[in-house]
Design a protein around this motif. Structure first.
Motif, PDB file in Angstrom:
ATOM      1  N   LEU A 657       0.798  -1.381  -0.221  1.00  0.00           N
ATOM      2  CA  LEU A 657      -0.067   0.078  -0.098  1.00  0.00           C
ATOM      3  C   LEU A 657       1.143   1.154  -0.277  1.00  0.00           C
ATOM      4  O   LEU A 657       1.807   1.281   0.724  1.00  0.00           O
ATOM      5  CB  LEU A 657      -0.930   0.021   1.229  1.00  0.00           C
ATOM      6  N   ARG A 658       0.652   2.252  -0.930  1.00  0.00           N
ATOM      7  CA  ARG A 658       1.410   3.515  -0.936  1.00  0.00           C
ATOM      8  C   ARG A 658       0.233   4.453  -0.855  1.00  0.00           C
ATOM      9  O   ARG A 658      -0.665   4.680  -1.685  1.00  0.00           O
ATOM     10  CB  ARG A 658       2.143   3.561  -2.177  1.00  0.00           C
ATOM     11  N   HIS A 659       0.778   5.464  -0.064  1.00  0.00           N
ATOM     12  CA  HIS A 659       0.052   6.923   0.203  1.00  0.00           C
ATOM     13  C   HIS A 659       1.191   8.095  -0.305  1.00  0.00           C
ATOM     14  O   HIS A 659       1.942   8.120   0.232  1.00  0.00           O
ATOM     15  CB  HIS A 659      -0.525   7.037   1.484  1.00  0.00           C
ATOM     16  N   HIS A 660       0.428   8.602  -1.319  1.00  0.00           N
ATOM     17  CA  HIS A 660       1.092   9.561  -1.930  1.00  0.00           C
ATOM     18  C   HIS A 660       0.305  10.795  -1.306  1.00  0.00           C
ATOM     19  O   HIS A 660      -1.114  10.933  -1.599  1.00  0.00           O
ATOM     20  CB  HIS A 660       1.137   9.936  -3.591  1.00  0.00           C
ATOM     21  N   ALA A 661       0.825  11.802  -0.616  1.00  0.00           N
ATOM     22  CA  ALA A 661       0.449  13.023  -0.107  1.00  0.00           C
ATOM     23  C   ALA A 661       0.182  14.221  -1.415  1.00  0.00           C
ATOM     24  O   ALA A 661       0.751  13.931  -2.386  1.00  0.00           O
ATOM     25  CB  ALA A 661       1.249  13.853   0.885  1.00  0.00           C
ATOM     26  N   ALA A 662      -0.876  14.999  -1.018  1.00  0.00           N
ATOM     27  CA  ALA A 662      -1.144  16.072  -1.940  1.00  0.00           C
ATOM     28  C   ALA A 662      -0.261  17.094  -2.345  1.00  0.00           C
ATOM     29  O   ALA A 662       0.698  17.506  -1.282  1.00  0.00           O
ATOM     30  CB  ALA A 662      -2.508  16.823  -1.710  1.00  0.00           C
ATOM     31  N   LYS A 663       0.030  17.612  -3.399  1.00  0.00           N
ATOM     32  CA  LYS A 663       0.776  18.812  -3.523  1.00  0.00           C
ATOM     33  C   LYS A 663      -0.122  20.145  -3.570  1.00  0.00           C
ATOM     34  O   LYS A 663      -0.702  20.402  -4.548  1.00  0.00           O
ATOM     35  CB  LYS A 663       1.747  18.651  -4.655  1.00  0.00           C
ATOM     36  N   ASN A 664      -0.056  20.891  -2.404  1.00  0.00           N
ATOM     37  CA  ASN A 664      -1.020  21.882  -2.494  1.00  0.00           C
ATOM     38  C   ASN A 664      -0.284  22.992  -3.024  1.00  0.00           C
ATOM     39  O   ASN A 664       0.767  23.287  -2.923  1.00  0.00           O
ATOM     40  CB  ASN A 664      -1.467  22.167  -0.906  1.00  0.00           C
ATOM     41  N   ALA A 665      -1.088  24.366  -3.247  1.00  0.00           N
ATOM     42  CA  ALA A 665      -0.887  25.493  -3.877  1.00  0.00           C
ATOM     43  C   ALA A 665       0.081  26.323  -2.878  1.00  0.00           C
ATOM     44  O   ALA A 665       0.961  27.071  -3.337  1.00  0.00           O
ATOM     45  CB  ALA A 665      -1.924  26.287  -4.215  1.00  0.00           C
ATOM     46  N   SER A 666      -0.170  26.115  -1.465  1.00  0.00           N
ATOM     47  CA  SER A 666       0.798  26.648  -0.483  1.00  0.00           C
ATOM     48  C   SER A 666       2.295  26.365  -0.536  1.00  0.00           C
ATOM     49  O   SER A 666       3.014  26.895  -0.018  1.00  0.00           O
ATOM     50  CB  SER A 666       0.109  26.527   0.755  1.00  0.00           C
ATOM     51  N   ASP A 667       2.463  24.853  -1.211  1.00  0.00           N
ATOM     52  CA  ASP A 667       3.793  24.331  -1.188  1.00  0.00           C
ATOM     53  C   ASP A 667       4.384  24.553  -2.807  1.00  0.00           C
ATOM     54  O   ASP A 667       5.256  23.915  -2.956  1.00  0.00           O
ATOM     55  CB  ASP A 667       3.675  23.017  -0.799  1.00  0.00           C
ATOM     56  N   ILE A 668       3.883  25.437  -3.376  1.00  0.00           N
ATOM     57  CA  ILE A 668       4.379  25.446  -4.892  1.00  0.00           C
ATOM     58  C   ILE A 668       4.508  26.963  -5.162  1.00  0.00           C
ATOM     59  O   ILE A 668       3.800  27.910  -4.714  1.00  0.00           O
ATOM     60  CB  ILE A 668       3.055  24.920  -5.928  1.00  0.00           C
ATOM     61  N   ASP A 669       5.767  27.266  -5.888  1.00  0.00           N
ATOM     62  CA  ASP A 669       5.887  28.735  -6.504  1.00  0.00           C
ATOM     63  C   ASP A 669       5.523  28.596  -7.766  1.00  0.00           C
ATOM     64  O   ASP A 669       6.236  28.141  -8.797  1.00  0.00           O
ATOM     65  CB  ASP A 669       7.550  28.794  -6.444  1.00  0.00           C
ATOM     66  N   SER A 670       4.282  29.081  -8.205  1.00  0.00           N
ATOM     67  CA  SER A 670       3.715  28.911  -9.586  1.00  0.00           C
ATOM     68  C   SER A 670       4.569  29.902 -10.454  1.00  0.00           C
ATOM     69  O   SER A 670       4.759  29.424 -11.645  1.00  0.00           O
ATOM     70  CB  SER A 670       2.133  29.617  -9.329  1.00  0.00           C
ATOM     71  N   SER A 671       5.001  30.998  -9.947  1.00  0.00           N
ATOM     72  CA  SER A 671       5.751  31.778 -10.832  1.00  0.00           C
ATOM     73  C   SER A 671       6.889  31.180 -11.448  1.00  0.00           C
ATOM     74  O   SER A 671       7.471  31.808 -12.310  1.00  0.00           O
ATOM     75  CB  SER A 671       6.006  33.248 -10.093  1.00  0.00           C
ATOM     76  N   ALA A 672       7.615  30.287 -10.817  1.00  0.00           N
ATOM     77  CA  ALA A 672       8.550  29.354 -11.317  1.00  0.00           C
ATOM     78  C   ALA A 672       8.262  28.300 -12.146  1.00  0.00           C
ATOM     79  O   ALA A 672       9.194  27.596 -12.753  1.00  0.00           O
ATOM     80  CB  ALA A 672       9.801  29.129 -10.047  1.00  0.00           C
ATOM     81  N   ALA A 673       7.017  28.104 -12.428  1.00  0.00           N
ATOM     82  CA  ALA A 673       6.557  26.818 -13.074  1.00  0.00           C
ATOM     83  C   ALA A 673       5.642  27.002 -14.310  1.00  0.00           C
ATOM     84  O   ALA A 673       6.090  26.625 -15.219  1.00  0.00           O
ATOM     85  CB  ALA A 673       5.835  26.058 -11.982  1.00  0.00           C
ATOM     86  N   VAL A 674       4.779  28.023 -14.207  1.00  0.00           N
ATOM     87  CA  VAL A 674       4.088  28.281 -15.285  1.00  0.00           C
ATOM     88  C   VAL A 674       3.940  30.075 -15.593  1.00  0.00           C
ATOM     89  O   VAL A 674       4.532  30.820 -14.728  1.00  0.00           O
ATOM     90  CB  VAL A 674       2.656  27.921 -14.970  1.00  0.00           C
ATOM     91  N   LYS A 675       3.568  30.357 -16.682  1.00  0.00           N
ATOM     92  CA  LYS A 675       3.636  31.700 -16.959  1.00  0.00           C
ATOM     93  C   LYS A 675       2.457  32.297 -16.298  1.00  0.00           C
ATOM     94  O   LYS A 675       1.111  31.767 -16.492  1.00  0.00           O
ATOM     95  CB  LYS A 675       3.419  32.032 -18.600  1.00  0.00           C
ATOM     96  N   ALA A 676       2.411  33.609 -15.667  1.00  0.00           N
ATOM     97  CA  ALA A 676       1.313  34.217 -15.321  1.00  0.00           C
ATOM     98  C   ALA A 676       0.486  34.577 -16.391  1.00  0.00           C
ATOM     99  O   ALA A 676       0.826  34.977 -17.595  1.00  0.00           O
ATOM    100  CB  ALA A 676       1.742  35.557 -14.537  1.00  0.00           C
ATOM    101  N   PRO A 677      -0.962  34.881 -16.141  1.00  0.00           N
ATOM    102  CA  PRO A 677      -1.604  34.592 -14.819  1.00  0.00           C
ATOM    103  C   PRO A 677      -1.927  33.218 -14.600  1.00  0.00           C
ATOM    104  O   PRO A 677      -2.797  32.884 -13.641  1.00  0.00           O
ATOM    105  CB  PRO A 677      -2.856  35.369 -15.291  1.00  0.00           C
ATOM    106  N   ALA A 678      -1.478  32.231 -15.210  1.00  0.00           N
ATOM    107  CA  ALA A 678      -1.805  30.676 -15.014  1.00  0.00           C
ATOM    108  C   ALA A 678      -1.277  30.434 -13.583  1.00  0.00           C
ATOM    109  O   ALA A 678      -0.239  31.151 -13.220  1.00  0.00           O
ATOM    110  CB  ALA A 678      -1.364  29.951 -16.049  1.00  0.00           C
ATOM    111  N   THR A 679      -1.714  29.350 -13.182  1.00  0.00           N
ATOM    112  CA  THR A 679      -1.171  28.751 -11.876  1.00  0.00           C
ATOM    113  C   THR A 679      -0.773  27.236 -12.058  1.00  0.00           C
ATOM    114  O   THR A 679      -1.534  26.547 -12.694  1.00  0.00           O
ATOM    115  CB  THR A 679      -1.809  28.982 -10.699  1.00  0.00           C
ATOM    116  N   GLN A 680       0.015  26.864 -11.378  1.00  0.00           N
ATOM    117  CA  GLN A 680       0.630  25.457 -11.423  1.00  0.00           C
ATOM    118  C   GLN A 680      -0.536  24.424 -11.114  1.00  0.00           C
ATOM    119  O   GLN A 680      -1.182  24.698 -10.228  1.00  0.00           O
ATOM    120  CB  GLN A 680       1.750  25.317 -10.681  1.00  0.00           C
ATOM    121  N   PHE A 681      -0.569  23.378 -11.718  1.00  0.00           N
ATOM    122  CA  PHE A 681      -1.491  22.377 -11.470  1.00  0.00           C
ATOM    123  C   PHE A 681      -1.108  21.694 -10.314  1.00  0.00           C
ATOM    124  O   PHE A 681      -0.122  21.287 -10.013  1.00  0.00           O
ATOM    125  CB  PHE A 681      -1.566  21.436 -12.732  1.00  0.00           C
TER     126      PHE A 681
END
Length: 749
Positions: A657-681
């Motif tokens: 059994l494997r449990h993968h925790a969520a990756k929440n928006a508070s733990d993501i730097d969207s500006s380093a991942a996607v072009k504004a105004p988009a936000t990271q999935f």
């Protein structure tokens, strides 16, 4: 679950030691070579280390590196996404160079990867072109040793995050009978099928003893597969597609070894290794939907067909010589010389509606010479025992790239190079002293690295680059200090301080790109500074009769961490293009912990004497840019792995059994991942269940059966979705496979 495991480790001493133990089930100390460059029990090392044996890889039917390490806490593998394109960038996974192993929140070229101590070529990624580091064939491997934390003091300046050493089989692994007696010839044949990609693998090994002083081995394998079957359900042949593209993979590998022992105390191993892989992909997901709409220029440039072909190959020759000297300055000496050649090529073909055919033919290559001299000496001083390990390492790599094809985007002209031909050279001296007194072990170490990055040719790079490529060099000291205390026969505690250091690579220093159709310019940065790290790890090990537990907490601070292709300015117009550059982040910090172990419940009478055990692992990490407070996107979410294994003489049944925790928006730097105004999935939490059965038909024959993702759960892994916008309609294309079966047959002789 984690609190329960910790409580068992803390309070279970009395009953765990008093319980009647079956000595046949008690694990022997694991002997590793990667923790100290010497064969040594892993429990005696003040560092967190994992060992994955060939039998575990086979029994659990791992088909690639990600499968092999999937239960190691705070260890993951980033792979190229299933949706690709030739003419435009997709996920940032294809842009940030982090393809390969990720250990404790850092990946890519910050993880040192070795095969038999010889460096694997680095990864290189540029827009839609990705050359990863999996120049590997699992069928050739006897075991994988993973060391967490900086490995710079002993192994090299680029082991900032950790190290993985892939150790291949030798003749001696097949030339012993079950009772330990020698035999003249032996080997293994195996065949397997994987349901997640409709893949097949056939491998065979034969080893022999030609004389008392000469052994030999030959292993060959072949592999074929199709696209990984994800949870995407849209099969349209256009950009709306989420099902996997049609794909045909193939691979072959060959390993040959000759082991010569001309005298007592002398051993020479000659190794020839060849690994090749290829993939042909029909990119249905790149096609423009019909009927064509838009402006005349958009209709003319619409993609009506697109395909990609990928090939990679690595060849290695190594001479490894070991001598017993028993001299005043050394008890043993090891010399290693290796020559390695690696080439990767990707060809993308785009058929446009009313514009000429566009072809991208991209190549990346490394030619590496590696040499090393290592000595060790045992000394005694009063109540102290010392084992000195010291040596010299030399690595020279000639790195090249070439972009050619038809109809490049203006102002580029084929052929061209994204960075000039470069020679990277490292000279290093290292020294380690393992000092033992009673129950204490102290292990200081120091490595001195001098690196040079020399541009050997500007041909094809300058022009069109606005300035020629620059060379650079530097020197750094990487110290470490380990302390281990055997508090009781059951408990051991340890701590380690270690420094890491990694020079920027050729593509980061001199990479140049200009595409005015997209109003994008990537400029070089000859002022890049090497990355530095300072890490502390504290750990404890418990070895009860029935319960084994390892716990480690770590914290690492990074200075001048290199971040690829950061937007420095520009609005994205023809007169003001967006300017990107690879830069240093001043400060960053990653911290976390890991828990792993196994509980042996003994024989369960109700199940006819079946032995029951429960392996478990949990890892969690957090990372921040300490200057801006933004999270580091390279850090993976937490993962819990919990197994249940039932063993009898004829069969073994295991549930995972494997449990993968969520990756929440508070733990993501969207500006380093996607072009504004988009936000990271973001990805939700997910729990999956695997089941595997090994049936030992005879003592020399075993059948392995497995079903993964038994509940057919739809889920994503964070390492695969970085750079995907939350509002995209095709993110199902990046899901993991659903329920799938696996089968393999292994015969020893």
């Amino acid at each position: 679950m984690v609190l329960t495991c910790v409580t068992c480790a803390s309070l279970g001493s009395a009953w765990a030691q008093s319980a009647a133990a079956d000595t046949s089930a008690r694990a022997l100390p694991e002997v590793v070579v990667s923790g100290s460059r010497q064969e040594q029990a892993s429990d005696d090392l003040p560092v967190s280390i994992d060992v994955i044996g060939a039998q575990e890889i086979s029994n659990r039917q791992s088909t690639d590196l990600r499968d092999a390490v999937r239960d190691l806490p705070n260890v993951s593998v980033q792979t190229a996404p299933t949706r690709l394109s030739v003419t435009g960038s997709t996920a940032s996974a294809l842009r940030d160079g982090n393809t390969g192993l990720n250990i404790r929140g850092l990946g890519g070229n910050r993880v040192l990867m070795l095969v038999d101590g010889i460096r694997i070529p680095r990864s290189y990624a540029f827009r839609t072109t990705t050359f990863d580091r999996e120049y590997l064939s699992l069928e050739l491997l006897k075991r994988v040793e993973v060391v967490r934390g900086p490995a710079s003091a002993l192994y090299g300046s680029d082991g900032m995050a950790g190290m993985a050493n892939f150790i291949t089989y030798g003749p001696e692994d097949f030339l012993k009978n079950a009772d330990g007696t020698a035999k003249q010839i032996g080997g293994r044949v195996s065949a397997g099928w994987s349901g997640d990609d409709n893949g097949h693998t056939v491998a065979g090994t034969v080893a022999g003893r030609a004389s008392d002083s000469l052994d030999w081995l030959l292993t060959a394998s072949t592999h074929g597969a199709h696209a990984l079957d994800t949870h995407g359900t849209n099969f349209e042949p256009n950009v709306n597609r989420t099902a996997a593209n049609p794909q045909q993979d193939s691979g072959n590998s060959l390993l040959g070894k000759i082991v010569l022992r001309p005298t007592v105390g002398q051993k020479h191993t000659f190794t020839l290794e060849h690994v090749e892989k290829s993939a042909d992909i029909t990119l249905l997901s790149s096609r423009t939907p019909l009927p064509l709409t838009g402006t005349p220029s958009q209709i003319a440039g619409a993609i009506v067909d697109e395909s990609a072909n990928r090939d990679m190959q690595r060849d290695r020759f190594t001479w490894d010589a070991r001598f017993d000297l028993n001299a005043p300055w050394a008890d043993h000496v090891q010399t290693v010389m290796a020559a390695q050649r690696a080439d990767s090529r990707q060809v993308g073909t785009s058929v446009r509606n009313a514009l000429p055919l566009r072809i991208r033919d991209t190549r990346y290559g490394e030619r590496t010479w590696q040499a090393g001299l290592q000595a060790d000496k045992l000394l005694k001083s009063g109540n102290w025992g010392h084992r000195l390990t010291y040596g010299y390492d030399y690595v020279q790599s000639d790195i090249n790239n070439l972009y050619t094809g038809l109809n490049p985007a203006p102002p580029e002209k084929f052929p061209l190079k994204r960075f000039p031909d470069t020679r990277e050279t490292t000279h290093a001296l290292y020294l380690q002293d393992e000092s033992v007194r009673g129950d204490w072990s102290l292990t200081p170490g120091l490595r001195l690295d001098h690196f040079t990055l020399d541009v050997t040719s500007q041909t094809g790079f300058y022009p069109p680059a606005s300035e020629p490529g620059k060379s650079l060099s530097g020197t750094a000291l990487s110290p470490k200090f380990g302390l281990l205390y055997r508090a009781t026969p059951v408990w051991t505690v340890y701590g380690q301080y270690a420094a890491g250091f990694r020079a920027p690579d050729a593509g980061q220093v001199n990479g140049y790109f200009e595409n005015m159709a997209e109003q994008v310019v990537l400029i070089p940065n000859a002022d890049l500074k090497p990355e530095h790290s300072r890490g502390v790890e504290l750990g404890a090990r418990a070895r009860f009769d029935a319960l084994h537990v390892d716990f480690a907490a770590f914290s690492s601070n990074y200075r001048n961490l290199i971040v690829d292709r950061v937007q420095m300015g520009g609005s994205g117009t023809a007169t003001d293009p967006r300017i990107f550059q690879t830069i240093n982040i001043d400060q960053a910090r990653i911290h976390g912990f890991e828990l792993k172990g196994a509980m042996d419940w003994g024989r369960v009478g109700l199940l006819g004497g079946t032995r029951l055990s429960t392996p478990f692992s949990y890892g969690q990490a957090r990372g921040r840019n300490t200057d801006t407070g933004a999270p580091l996107n390279s850090v993976e979410p937490a993962q819990l792995a919990l197994g249940l294994q039932l063993d009898t003489v004829p069969w073994t049944l295991r549930f995972d059994l494997r449990h993968h925790a969520a990756k929440n928006a508070s733990d993501i730097d969207s500006s380093a991942a996607v072009k504004a105004p988009a936000t990271q999935f973001t990805i939700p939490a997910a729990t999956t269940l695997d089941v595997a059965l090994q049936w030992r038909l005879r003592k020399d024959m075993r059948l392995n059966l497995a079903v993964r993702n038994l509940t057919d759960r739809k889920y994503w892994l964070w390492s695969d979705v970085q750079g995907l916008a939350a509002n995209a309609t095709t993110n199902d294309a990046y899901t993991q496979p659903g329920r799938s079966g696996f089968v393999s047959l292994v015969v020893d002789f």
